[in-house]
Every structure is written in C-alpha cells, then in structure tokens.
Scaffold this active site. Structure first.
Site, PDB file in Angstrom:
ATOM      1  N   HIS A 113       0.801  -1.270  -0.006  1.00 20.34           N
ATOM      2  CA  HIS A 113      -0.605  -0.588   0.067  1.00 20.34           C
ATOM      3  C   HIS A 113       0.759   1.813   0.151  1.00 20.34           C
ATOM      4  O   HIS A 113       1.310   1.343   1.014  1.00 20.34           O
ATOM      5  CB  HIS A 113      -1.155   0.171   0.587  1.00 20.34           C
ATOM      6  CG  HIS A 113      -1.582   1.481   1.128  1.00 20.34           C
ATOM      7  ND1 HIS A 113      -1.373   2.233   2.573  1.00 20.34           N
ATOM      8  CD2 HIS A 113      -2.693   2.067   0.575  1.00 20.34           C
ATOM      9  CE1 HIS A 113      -2.488   2.957   2.115  1.00 20.34           C
ATOM     10  NE2 HIS A 113      -3.084   3.199   1.231  1.00 20.34           N
ATOM     11  N   SER A 114       0.462   2.001  -1.165  1.00 20.63           N
ATOM     12  CA  SER A 114       1.101   3.280  -1.172  1.00 20.63           C
ATOM     13  C   SER A 114       2.615   4.150  -1.488  1.00 20.63           C
ATOM     14  O   SER A 114       3.468   2.824  -1.721  1.00 20.63           O
ATOM     15  CB  SER A 114       0.802   4.148   0.443  1.00 20.63           C
ATOM     16  OG  SER A 114       0.950   5.582   0.094  1.00 20.63           O
ATOM     17  N   TYR A 115       3.977   4.132  -0.471  1.00 23.33           N
ATOM     18  CA  TYR A 115       5.116   3.750  -0.041  1.00 23.33           C
ATOM     19  C   TYR A 115       5.692   2.055  -0.297  1.00 23.33           C
ATOM     20  O   TYR A 115       6.560   1.943  -0.937  1.00 23.33           O
ATOM     21  CB  TYR A 115       5.370   4.237   1.130  1.00 23.33           C
ATOM     22  CG  TYR A 115       7.097   3.922   1.520  1.00 23.33           C
ATOM     23  CD1 TYR A 115       8.010   4.097   1.055  1.00 23.33           C
ATOM     24  CD2 TYR A 115       7.455   3.145   2.410  1.00 23.33           C
ATOM     25  CE1 TYR A 115       9.670   3.675   0.746  1.00 23.33           C
ATOM     26  CE2 TYR A 115       8.881   2.198   2.764  1.00 23.33           C
ATOM     27  CZ  TYR A 115       9.207   2.678   2.206  1.00 23.33           C
ATOM     28  OH  TYR A 115      10.390   2.691   2.015  1.00 23.33           O
TER      29      TYR A 115
ATOM     30  N   HIS B 257      -7.738   7.098   0.214  1.00 25.47           N
ATOM     31  CA  HIS B 257      -6.006   6.024  -0.037  1.00 25.47           C
ATOM     32  C   HIS B 257      -6.003   5.211   1.110  1.00 25.47           C
ATOM     33  O   HIS B 257      -5.331   4.164   0.745  1.00 25.47           O
ATOM     34  CB  HIS B 257      -5.477   7.282  -0.046  1.00 25.47           C
ATOM     35  CG  HIS B 257      -3.872   6.666   0.380  1.00 25.47           C
ATOM     36  ND1 HIS B 257      -3.364   6.241  -0.977  1.00 25.47           N
ATOM     37  CD2 HIS B 257      -2.585   7.030   1.119  1.00 25.47           C
ATOM     38  CE1 HIS B 257      -1.906   5.508  -0.820  1.00 25.47           C
ATOM     39  NE2 HIS B 257      -1.659   6.402   0.249  1.00 25.47           N
TER      40      HIS B 257
END
Length: 234
Positions: free
Chosen positions: A76-78, A216
């Site tokens: 997820h994300s980073y 997000h």
C-alpha cells in the site's frame, strides 16, 4: 489456500491491515502483516540509518525465515516501493504483486520522485533537517469519520526520511518483470500522487486494474472490497 504478505505504507504499521487480515484468515488463508523497521510497534528502532533497503530486507527476511512460497505480495502506498524491491530479490517465491494505491517505481527512482511536487518539497525540507517526516493530515487518506481517526491517529508515527529519498535499484527484471501484477486505484478522494499509475495501467493488458471509489487508506475504509480484490488474485 493462499499466502498473503501485506506491506503497509509510510507512517503506518502492520496494524492498518487488521480488518483485511482478519477477513483473509477467516477464509483459511495464511496472512503476514509485518511492521517495517521504525514504524508501528517497531517505532523504537527508528533512526537516520533506516532506508529503503532496510525495509526491503525486512520483507525478504520474513519470506525467507518463514519459508514462504507462492506469496501474493501486497503493498500500500510507499509499500509499493518495498514490494518492487522484494520482487527483484526473491521473485521465485512470489505468485503476484498487488499495488494498492501504491508507487510502482522504475530503476533509479525514489519515493519523492513520484509525490506531488509541493508535498515532496515540504517532505524534503523536513527530512533533511530532522531525518524524519511527520504524518500529513489524515484527511489526505480519506479518513474523516471519528472511528477511523481514533484508530489511526494514535498509531501513526514519524517516517524515516532516508526510505523516501533513497533510489531503488532493480537488477533482476528478467524474472521479476514476468510476475503477474494488479493495481488498485483509490479515486475518491485521490491523493494526487497515484493518478499517474492509474493512467498508465488502467488499459494495460499485462495488469489487472481495479478502481475503488474511496480514499487512500482503502484497507481501513473498505476492508470487504479490498479483501474481495485480493481473493481474486489467488
């Protein structure tokens, strides 16, 4: 039954996968949701030497020590930076990569290369001075309900800056590049940093693409829907 390794994003920890992990385990699947060095319950290990390679090795070490195979590796994300590096190092242990509103880096790029420019500038300014980056407002993640704020707020911690500034080095595309891949775009509200990847992979036949009309932090906001998508990858 499938084996899932769930990798969280910046400022978060393994705790953010609580709802998704419980749902997957209820279905009989094996789930690992580790916290990366310096984050979550491992926040006491935070220091200026923690970089992207550290976090990649966190997950490689987990996979090797637990002798995991045919892993659905989710970032997820980073966490997309991390799983890309893991795939480069241990591709034969993986069955699919899933990028949940996550960075999909190219060789030689760092996280900050993909972040919205004004936000990236603020992160650089703070990170170069202190070695860490403080969490942004939770509304950026789409978190506005009090129950979500109460869950996430006390658990977010400063993120080691070097992990965001270090460029990823990929040397094994011949194997890692053949792994099946899924991208999940969280579009409401979008953070602005992941639109570029949605545009790139939405119509790419080599990728499975899903759009969730949520914020997000979809694993917190829509755990049922995220779980459903993950089960489609097995």
């Amino acid at each position: 039954m499938a084996t899932f390794v769930l990798v969280h994003g910046a400022w978060h920890g393994g705790w953010c996968w609580r709802g998704v992990g419980a749902r997957l385990r209820k279905g009989g699947h094996q789930v690992h949701a580790p916290s990366l060095t310096g984050l979550g319950e491992r926040k006491h290990l935070a220091n200026g030497r923690v970089d992207l390679d550290t976090h990649i090795q966190d997950i490689v070490g987990l996979i090797e020590m637990e002798d995991l195979d045919k892993v659905v590796l989710v970032g997820h994300s980073y966490g997309g930076m991390v799983i890309t590096g893991v795939a480069d190092r241990v591709p034969t242990r993986l069955s699919r990569l899933v990028y949940l509103d996550a960075f999909v880096p190219e060789d030689g790029k760092c996280t900050l290369d993909y972040v919205v420019p004004e936000r990236a500038a603020r992160m650089r300014h703070e990170g170069e001075r202190t070695g860490f980056v403080t969490p942004p407002l939770m509304s950026l993640w789409g978190l506005t309900e009090q129950r979500h704020l109460d869950f996430v707020g006390p658990r977010e911690v400063r993120h080691p800056y070097a992990t965001m500034a270090q460029a990823i080095r990929l040397a094994n595309y011949a194997e890692a590049g053949t792994l099946p891949r899924t991208f999940v775009y969280c579009s409401s509200p979008a953070t602005g940093s992941f639109d570029q990847f949605a545009a790139r992979y939405r119509s790419d036949p080599k990728w499975r693409f899903h759009e969730l009309k949520t914020g997000h932090d979809a694993m917190i906001l829509m755990p049922d829907e995220v779980t459903r998508i993950l089960l489609q990858t097995t």
